[in-house]
Design an enzyme around this catalytic site. Structure first.
Site, PDB file in Angstrom:
ATOM      1  N   ARG A 161      51.220   6.478 -28.450  1.00 47.24           N
ATOM      2  CA  ARG A 161      50.355   6.356 -29.622  1.00 47.24           C
ATOM      3  C   ARG A 161      50.293   4.900 -30.110  1.00 47.24           C
ATOM      4  O   ARG A 161      49.223   4.388 -30.444  1.00 47.24           O
ATOM      5  CB  ARG A 161      50.884   7.263 -30.741  1.00 47.24           C
ATOM      6  CG  ARG A 161      50.098   7.209 -32.038  1.00 47.24           C
ATOM      7  CD  ARG A 161      50.707   8.155 -33.057  1.00 47.24           C
ATOM      8  NE  ARG A 161      50.607   9.535 -32.634  1.00 47.24           N
ATOM      9  CZ  ARG A 161      49.577  10.336 -32.909  1.00 47.24           C
ATOM     10  NH1 ARG A 161      48.552   9.864 -33.608  1.00 47.24           N
ATOM     11  NH2 ARG A 161      49.565  11.588 -32.505  1.00 47.24           N
ATOM     12  N   TYR A 203      55.534  14.454 -20.528  1.00 44.10           N
ATOM     13  CA  TYR A 203      54.693  13.650 -19.635  1.00 44.10           C
ATOM     14  C   TYR A 203      55.150  12.196 -19.687  1.00 44.10           C
ATOM     15  O   TYR A 203      55.753  11.751 -20.673  1.00 44.10           O
ATOM     16  CB  TYR A 203      53.208  13.768 -19.994  1.00 44.10           C
ATOM     17  CG  TYR A 203      52.871  13.549 -21.441  1.00 44.10           C
ATOM     18  CD1 TYR A 203      52.486  12.303 -21.928  1.00 44.10           C
ATOM     19  CD2 TYR A 203      52.924  14.610 -22.342  1.00 44.10           C
ATOM     20  CE1 TYR A 203      52.162  12.121 -23.254  1.00 44.10           C
ATOM     21  CE2 TYR A 203      52.613  14.441 -23.670  1.00 44.10           C
ATOM     22  CZ  TYR A 203      52.221  13.187 -24.125  1.00 44.10           C
ATOM     23  OH  TYR A 203      51.916  13.012 -25.459  1.00 44.10           O
ATOM     24  N   ASP A 259      42.531  13.792 -39.370  1.00 42.94           N
ATOM     25  CA  ASP A 259      43.497  14.657 -40.052  1.00 42.94           C
ATOM     26  C   ASP A 259      43.206  14.800 -41.542  1.00 42.94           C
ATOM     27  O   ASP A 259      43.637  15.774 -42.157  1.00 42.94           O
ATOM     28  CB  ASP A 259      44.918  14.108 -39.878  1.00 42.94           C
ATOM     29  CG  ASP A 259      45.484  14.370 -38.496  1.00 42.94           C
ATOM     30  OD1 ASP A 259      44.835  15.088 -37.716  1.00 42.94           O
ATOM     31  OD2 ASP A 259      46.570  13.845 -38.189  1.00 42.94           O
ATOM     32  N   GLU A 306      45.029  -0.379 -45.401  1.00 39.06           N
ATOM     33  CA  GLU A 306      46.131   0.368 -44.814  1.00 39.06           C
ATOM     34  C   GLU A 306      47.385   0.235 -45.672  1.00 39.06           C
ATOM     35  O   GLU A 306      47.761  -0.864 -46.078  1.00 39.06           O
ATOM     36  CB  GLU A 306      46.406  -0.148 -43.400  1.00 39.06           C
ATOM     37  CG  GLU A 306      47.722   0.257 -42.777  1.00 39.06           C
ATOM     38  CD  GLU A 306      47.897   1.760 -42.654  1.00 39.06           C
ATOM     39  OE1 GLU A 306      49.040   2.236 -42.842  1.00 39.06           O
ATOM     40  OE2 GLU A 306      46.899   2.460 -42.384  1.00 39.06           O
TER      41      GLU A 306
END
Length: 406
Positions: A113, A222, A302, A40
């Site tokens: 997220r 939301y 993605d 990462e």
């Protein structure tokens, strides 16, 4: 760096990116006894203040990974899902959660997220504590002499049996495998933010998933929570000839947001004004790929099918990819390239169709019929009738990545 041989494990999978796709894939592989290392770029997990919907197709993957309880602990489930008129807030219910002749489960899980990323990360390191390597920048991937190789910017190479690019819309793994994929501007800018519930009026505290629609813009709102504190997460898209950078972490200015939504209901303006931070970016699309795999390298999420947010399917389709890929590798550890061909065959058509259908929604959310309430009411009744909602979502929600034929 060289591949680490581990007894009793037939494959070693190298993953670029510790986002939703990379972490879901790692958790699925580790549960199946397949070794994993994730590389990462960021020095640590980033706290990104954005919400997301997990629909039934995504929640099936999380349940199979044993994460249902952990996800429910961070969920603020909506009592209803509504479409609202941009000026008055007049609402029309579109929730098929209780069946209503639908063949699919329309239940939504609403989370931050960063909280979902945390749940997935903890699941991965519980299975392999040293699985995630932070602060490592990837520049590409290749297959050489029957080995998969992840190429790093410091000149080093990580070897394994498979390399998977889960490195997002700007994927360096994709570029190295298939060349540049130029981005095309969709004609819309996006805004997002997170407003603490404590700063908002009582009507914002309703457990609703709302999409406010207008002639040239729409806003989805939301509730979500973090450490017991509740927020309203919102994502707004507005038609614009001018575009911002293709990045969902670019800061935006409140004055620009208020100008974009001039004349909208005060409840929407309050969200912008009370948000902890505002982010603004341009929405772009790329031509769909006809293949995701090359040699012993492939793509997830993605990296191969970045899509507009108009169906709320980005993270859900990404989790589908990850789980189907894990199943393919588990079934054919002795034939990696064959497993990747089966993965492509199982996933590409569905992902590309979802990508296309999502973009089509922009012209449904934004319509001249929505300028006045007299024309908006019949338009909303038509576009969000029970049958229209079933036609739009049932084929997406009924998909089960844990059982679909591969």
């Amino acid at each position: 760096m060289t591949d680490k041989e581990k007894p009793g494990q037939s494959l070693h999978v190298i993953i670029a990116g510790a986002g939703m796709g990379g972490l879901t894939l790692a958790a699925a592989l580790l549960k199946k006894g397949i070794d994993v290392d994730i590389y990462e770029t960021s020095p640590e997990l980033r706290e990104v203040g954005a919400g997301l919907w997990i629909s039934a197709n995504g929640s099936r993957v999380l349940a199979d990974l044993g994460l249902k309880e952990a996800v429910e602990a961070i969920n603020l489930p909506p009592q209803d899902r509504v479409v609202r008129f941009w000026k008055t807030g007049e609402e029309h219910s579109v929730y098929n959660r209780d069946g209503q002749a639908s063949k699919a489960d329309h239940t939504l899980i609403q989370v931050l997220r960063s909280e979902l990323q945390r749940v997935l990360y903890e699941a991965v390191i519980a299975l392999k504590p040293d699985a995630v390597h932070f602060g490592v920048r990837t520049i590409g991937a290749e297959t050489l002499n029957g080995r998969a190789r992840l190429l790093l910017d410091d000149g080093k190479v990580v070897e394994g049996d498979v390399v998977v690019g889960c490195d997002g819309a700007h994927s360096r793994v994709r570029q190295s495998l298939f060349g540049a994929a130029p981005a095309r501007y969709t004609g819309a800018n996006a805004w997002r933010g997170l407003a603490p519930m404590s700063r908002l009026k009582p009507q914002h505290q309703k457990a609703l998933a709302s999409t406010w629609i207008g002639p040239t813009a729409h806003v989805t709102t939301y509730p979500v929570q973090r450490d017991g504190e509740q927020f309203v997460s919102f994502s707004a898209q507005v038609d614009s000839e001018q575009w911002q950078a293709e990045s969902w972490s670019e800061r935006g200015e409140l004055a620009d947001a208020l100008k974009d939504f001039e004349g909208w209901n005060q409840d929407i303006l309050d969200l912008f004004m009370q948000s902890e931070n505002l982010f603004r970016w341009g929405l772009f699309v790329r031509d769909p790929l006809e293949a995701w795999s090359k040699g012993r390298a492939t793509l997830v999420g993605d990296a191969c099918h970045s899509m507009t947010p108009y169906l709320g399917m980005g993270v859900n389709v990404t989790m589908e990819d990850a789980y189907v890929l894990a199943r393919c590798l588990e079934d054919s550890p002795e034939d990696v390239e064959g497993a990747l061909r089966r993965y492509d065959a199982a996933r590409i058509e569905r992902a590309n169709l979802t990508k296309a259908k999502s973009l089509e929604m922009l012209h449904i959310f934004h319509s001249p019929e929505l300028e006045r309430i007299e024309t908006a009411r019949p338009y909303i009744q038509q576009q969000w009738s029970a049958q229209a909602v079933r036609d739009r979502y049932d084929w997406l929600l009924s998909y089960d990545a844990t059982k679909v034929e591969i």
